[in-house]
Design an enzyme around this catalytic site. Structure first.
Site, PDB file in Angstrom:
ATOM      1  N   THR A  92      36.426  23.395  -5.210  1.00 13.72           N
ATOM      2  CA  THR A  92      36.798  24.797  -5.409  1.00 13.72           C
ATOM      3  C   THR A  92      37.245  25.053  -6.846  1.00 13.72           C
ATOM      4  O   THR A  92      36.885  26.057  -7.449  1.00 13.72           O
ATOM      5  CB  THR A  92      37.920  25.191  -4.425  1.00 13.72           C
ATOM      6  N   HIS A 116      30.522  30.887  -2.910  1.00 10.07           N
ATOM      7  CA  HIS A 116      31.234  30.648  -1.649  1.00 10.07           C
ATOM      8  C   HIS A 116      30.232  29.985  -0.724  1.00 10.07           C
ATOM      9  O   HIS A 116      29.054  30.322  -0.730  1.00 10.07           O
ATOM     10  CB  HIS A 116      31.703  31.968  -1.030  1.00 10.07           C
TER      11      HIS A 116
END
Length: 137
Positions: A92, A116
């Site tokens: 991330t 995402h």
């Protein structure tokens, strides 16, 4: 096992004009794009999609970022698609992402992190249904 997963190319990646490069990463690693659309999320849509994070301190910033520009949402299909997509995306935080991953190559920060991807088969099913009708793929 052949699976489907959701991928969102976020506003920062669209601003950098790297959508094609990101899609190429998916396709050259065995993931087929079976549905795709470009759209601009409303605040309500972003809040509903990321509702699981509503109580987290970063929620407001996440929503502001996700509505700051258009996104590209895709359904990817292939062998172990959920895990493969997550591997291709990288950590991330792009500072922690392995070299050669999408986030290491195209993301700016933990907030503006380019993509995402669904984190489980169950979430993939729910996230795909959020954006796509079955007839779209």
């Amino acid at each position: 096992m052949k699976q489907r997963t959701l991928s969102i190319i976020k506003p920062d990646a669209l601003k950098k004009k790297v959508v094609g490069k990101i899609i190429d990463r998916f396709e050259s690693n065995g993931l087929e794009v079976i549905a795709m659309k470009r759209l601009h999320l409303s605040v309500k849509d972003a809040e509903n999609f990321y509702a699981i994070h509503r109580e987290r301190p970063f929620f407001k910033d996440l929503i502001e970022f996700m509505v700051s520009g258009p996104v590209v949402v895709m359904v990817l299909e292939g062998k172990d698609a959920v895990a493969k997509n997550r591997d291709l995306m990288g950590a991330t935080d792009p500072k922690l992402a392995q070299k050669g991953t999408i986030r290491a190559d195209f993301a700016e920060s933990i907030d503006a992190n380019a993509v995402h991807g669904s984190d489980s088969l169950e979430n993939a099913h729910n996230e795909i249904a959020f954006f796509f009708a079955t007839r779209e793929f």
